[in-house]
Design an enzyme around this catalytic site. Structure first.
Site, PDB file in Angstrom:
ATOM      1  N   HIS A  92      -2.369 -11.761  -8.230  1.00 40.25           N
ATOM      2  CA  HIS A  92      -2.287 -10.515  -8.988  1.00 40.25           C
ATOM      3  C   HIS A  92      -1.369 -10.645 -10.197  1.00 40.25           C
ATOM      4  O   HIS A  92      -1.116  -9.669 -10.897  1.00 40.25           O
ATOM      5  CB  HIS A  92      -1.819  -9.377  -8.086  1.00 40.25           C
ATOM      6  CG  HIS A  92      -2.784  -9.073  -6.986  1.00 40.25           C
ATOM      7  ND1 HIS A  92      -2.760  -9.729  -5.777  1.00 40.25           N
ATOM      8  CD2 HIS A  92      -3.837  -8.215  -6.919  1.00 40.25           C
ATOM      9  CE1 HIS A  92      -3.741  -9.270  -5.018  1.00 40.25           C
ATOM     10  NE2 HIS A  92      -4.405  -8.355  -5.682  1.00 40.25           N
ATOM     11  N   ARG A 152      -6.369  -2.253 -12.229  1.00 41.54           N
ATOM     12  CA  ARG A 152      -7.437  -2.488 -11.268  1.00 41.54           C
ATOM     13  C   ARG A 152      -7.993  -1.144 -10.793  1.00 41.54           C
ATOM     14  O   ARG A 152      -7.287  -0.341 -10.169  1.00 41.54           O
ATOM     15  CB  ARG A 152      -6.915  -3.306 -10.088  1.00 41.54           C
ATOM     16  CG  ARG A 152      -7.862  -3.432  -8.910  1.00 41.54           C
ATOM     17  CD  ARG A 152      -9.052  -4.301  -9.207  1.00 41.54           C
ATOM     18  NE  ARG A 152      -9.799  -4.591  -7.989  1.00 41.54           N
ATOM     19  CZ  ARG A 152     -11.081  -4.879  -7.966  1.00 41.54           C
ATOM     20  NH1 ARG A 152     -11.770  -4.934  -9.087  1.00 41.54           N
ATOM     21  NH2 ARG A 152     -11.698  -5.145  -6.828  1.00 41.54           N
ATOM     22  N   LYS A 164       0.823  -1.210   0.000  1.00 36.31           N
ATOM     23  CA  LYS A 164       0.000   0.000   0.000  1.00 36.31           C
ATOM     24  C   LYS A 164       0.861   1.266   0.000  1.00 36.31           C
ATOM     25  O   LYS A 164       1.903   1.332   0.643  1.00 36.31           O
ATOM     26  CB  LYS A 164      -0.931   0.006   1.217  1.00 36.31           C
ATOM     27  CG  LYS A 164      -1.951  -1.125   1.234  1.00 36.31           C
ATOM     28  CD  LYS A 164      -2.994  -0.951   0.154  1.00 36.31           C
ATOM     29  CE  LYS A 164      -3.996  -2.091   0.148  1.00 36.31           C
ATOM     30  NZ  LYS A 164      -4.897  -2.063   1.290  1.00 36.31           N
TER      31      LYS A 164
END
Length: 764
Positions: free
Chosen positions: A700, A521, A113
């Site tokens: 992913h 995404r 993140k």
């Protein structure tokens, strides 16, 4: 006084970049066509800002995947495993997504993140004595594109110290910050070329200046910017800080040899007074007064107060007005929202509107009496007041229920050891139970059903029948390959947060409010505008149906309160903790209904727990107290025999492991494959008491790992976590993957489970 923007959304107003990237990856368009899409988006973004009247417009804020990955490619910090494809145009995407073609099988770079946002970046990998070389012309090409439009744009570059601090040491016994002298020459080359091209301003993003820094890191800041200023005395440097206040780094930041310092007054309005006292006479100040991370209309009067305070101290000519951070985190254009409730729409501003807000604030602050400017101020005052007084915001019954929460709401009946014995007696799970995180691939066909239903092209009964058929197929397939705890696939769900928000009061939704999460995404966060409560069951219908198809266990799948909070645009008129407790009570009601419906395993996903951490550790305890409490409020309503799972992904757990344990989930599943099980070290060192499912393959990436690769990861896990505590699962939900790779990967995962069980049996 000038206006400038720190960055603009790069996905395109209609998600053109997402669509083009995915078409390129699937071979439907050429690399040249992909590049043209990127250029079209950049040109449109620059035109919007120029026409709005922004004085200093950014460039190099565009990326095909991630701005940190761009910098890694630019500095030549390319991990050795990509050497075989170093000369191919697909190197960039191989670093982002892995590569498994033409005899090459390479894992992707680790992803995590971006500070406390839901944006993910690719983590740079550093070796001792890492060498850096200028390896990309992207920055220069995009500056030239803007200049061709008549815009002397401001290149946005991740600052050298923040770039190093964003990375990870891949060898022992060295500190990544020691690489600063090796890295600096590449930055000097970049600046030299930009100067030759005619750049006037350069923006260095240095968000780590809002975080705790040690002496060596502070020294690195002083070193690099002294060297940069010495080499380029005539370039104008903006040092941009955001996501927090400078606090103990104030003296460091204001004394760096820059021309402009940007501060975030949305996250820390209180820092303005201290900055104004400390700022030297040569330094201009950029006021981050328009919220770059939320979608509420700016309160002009509040912002004008900040501007007036700063102008009285410094004068108008030393001020710049800007968003608090890059507008990457906001949707593109509110004008695209044709069906949004009119009253709520009047409270909102997306990226395009935020640009207009900056220009209007400058005009008002500098004394403009133009009719349109006066009208905008009056309209803003009415909108802000409308939101404050709307009867749609507050629900007394919800507020009373939150006030009634006591310790019994957040406590399971028995300790984990007692619960585990009871669950094992009833659930009868084998060693290394195999499951998935929740969703299965949502094919174009499944998405078309939803679109047709929303457009009225098929009836509710027809839509229901199609979803049931797909759910039945996936339940039967999971039984066939040998999963132990099944999921229903979530084919009825659009997004793990949006789906729940649509079924809760106090939420509203956009049609085109997309923001980038990572790569291609994109997510469309719900808008929490009022008090939250549940008026009806949200998931029981599909969980009951799926469980009726099999004698195996089927998990009930819920999104946790903290994640719903973090992944929404949240109201800013009350503390976030208060909103989160409202959501927790709604999820608690759903958990109770699932248990009453006979669902024995319930997963409450909380991937955003760590994301919500304040940037300063001194502020962590208060946040973690209410975040953990909210999860426990949601989960603690069940009997001992009901097994509660939670899932977290792409987070570092070492420094919050005791709080993860305090959540007291019976099973936690975590992302582990990209980090090669490194994340498990924190659980092992802490002697984490509950069960753990370390992800054994990276969802992913399109690459499919082998059985042996997953066995190796599980053996690493078993070396630090007792086999009796281990579950086996992918890293995350499979919604974004395709069926062929999903089938191959999960079958290989079951083969790995079989091998692990055989290994334990052989040594028993």
């Amino acid at each position: 006084m000038q206006t400038h923007n720190l960055g603009y959304p790069r996905i395109g107003a209609q998600r053109e970049l997402k669509k083009a990237c995915e078409q390129y990856w699937s071979g439907k368009i050429s690399y040249e066509q992909l590049e043209q899409t990127g250029k079209n988006i950049r040109l449109e973004n620059w035109k919007i800002q120029k026409q709005a009247g922004i004085d200093i417009i950014p460039c190099n804020d565009f990326s095909f995947y991630d701005q940190v990955l761009d910098m890694t490619l630019t500095t030549g910090a390319i991990p050795e495993r990509y050497a075989d494809i170093a000369m191919r145009p697909d190197l960039y995407f191989a670093m982002a997504r892995g590569c498994q073609e033409h005899g090459i099988d390479i894992t992707a770079m680790e992803m995590t993140k971006w500070f406390d946002t839901n944006y993910h970046y690719l983590v740079p990998e550093f070796l001792k004595n890492q060498q850096f070389t200028l390896n990309s012309n992207k920055i220069f090409n995009e500056f030239a594109e803007a200049k061709a439009l008549g815009i002397n744009a401001k290149p946005v570059i991740i600052g050298p110290v923040s770039y190093l601090l964003l990375g990870k040491e891949k060898e022992a016994n060295f500190d990544k910050i020691d690489l600063v002298e090796n890295l600096l020459p590449v930055y000097l080359q970049i600046l030299s070329k930009l100067g030759t091209q005619g750049a006037e301003y350069i923006q260095f993003d240095e968000p780590f200046l809002t975080m705790a820094l040690n002496h060596k890191e502070k020294t690195a800041y002083e070193f690099v910017y002294r060297q940069i200023r010495k080499k380029f005395p005539d370039l104008k440097f903006i040092i941009a800080t955001y996501f927090g206040g400078l606090q103990d780094n104030l003296a460091l930041a204001v004394n760096l040899p820059a021309d402009v310092l940007h501060i975030d007054l949305v996250r820390d309005a209180g820092q303005l007074e201290n900055v104004l006292k400390a700022i030297p006479a040569h330094l201009r100040l950029s006021l981050g007064i328009v919220d770059g991370r939320n979608i509420w209309k700016n309160d002009f009067q509040k912002s004008l107060n900040f501007i007036q305070q700063a102008a009285e101290a410094l004068g108008h000519e030393r001020l710049l007005l800007a968003p608090s951070c890059s507008l990457l985190h906001t949707p593109c254009d509110l004008n695209l929202e044709k069906s949004l409730d009119a009253e709520i729409r009047n409270w909102l501003a997306f990226a395009r509107q935020k640009i207009d807000e900056l220009v209007t604030l400058k005009a008002i602050a500098t004394g403009s009496t133009e009719e349109k400017i006066v009208s905008r101020l009056q309209e803003n005052t009415r909108a802000v007041e409308s939101r404050k007084t709307s009867v749609r915001i507050h629900n007394p019954a919800v507020q009373r229920r939150v006030q009634s929460i006591d310790q019994h709401y957040s406590r399971r009946k028995s300790a984990f050891a007692i619960r585990k014995a009871e669950q094992q007696r009833i659930l009868k799970l084998p060693l290394f139970p195999a499951t998935t995180i929740g969703s299965f691939p949502q094919t174009a066909e499944v998405r078309s059903w939803r679109a047709k239903f929303k457009k009225g092209l098929i009836t509710a009964a027809e839509y229901d029948s199609l979803l049931k058929e797909e759910t039945k197929r996936v339940i039967e397939w999971q039984e066939q390959i040998g999963l132990d705890v099944l999921v229903h696939g979530e084919f009825e769900r659009n997004d793990m947060v949006e789906y729940f928000g649509e079924r809760l009061e106090g939420f509203t939704f956009t049609t085109n409010g997309w923001v980038q999460s990572y790569g291609s995404r994109c997510v469309k966060p719900p808008v929490i505008f009022g008090d939250v409560h549940r008026s009806r069951a949200m998931t029981v219908y599909w969980s009951e149906y799926a469980q009726s198809l099999t004698t195996k266990l089927v998990k009930g799948m819920l999104t946790g309160p903290v994640t719903i909070l973090q992944w929404s645009f949240v109201r800013d008129d009350q503390p976030r903790a208060q909103t989160c407790r409202q959501i927790a009570l709604a999820i608690r009601d759903e958990v109770a209904d699932l248990e009453n419906a006979g669902i024995k395993v319930i997963q409450i996903d909380e991937p955003a727990i760590r994301e919500g951490l304040p940037l300063r550790k001194t502020d962590w305890d208060a946040y973690l107290h209410w975040a953990v409490e909210c999860f426990r409020i949601a989960a603690s309503v069940v009997k001992d025999s009901t097994q509660i799972h939670t899932h977290m992904c792409y987070s570092e757990f070492n420094d919050i492991i005791k709080h993860i344990a305090a959540m007291d989930a019976d099973v936690i599943t975590i992302e582990c494959s990209r980090s090669q099980m490194e994340l498990l070290d924190a659980f092992a060192a802490f002697h984490y008491p509950n069960d753990i499912g370390p992800g054994v393959y990276d969802i992913h990436s399109p690459r499919v790992p082998s059985k042996d690769e997953m066995v190796a990861l599980l053996e690493k896990a078993q070396a630090v976590i007792p086999a009796e505590q281990l579950w086996v699962n992918p890293d995350c939900g499979l919604k974004t993957r395709h069926w062929p790779e999903t089938e191959r990967a999960l079958k290989a995962m079951i083969e790995a489970v079989t091998a692990m069980r055989a290994g334990v049996a052989a040594t028993s």
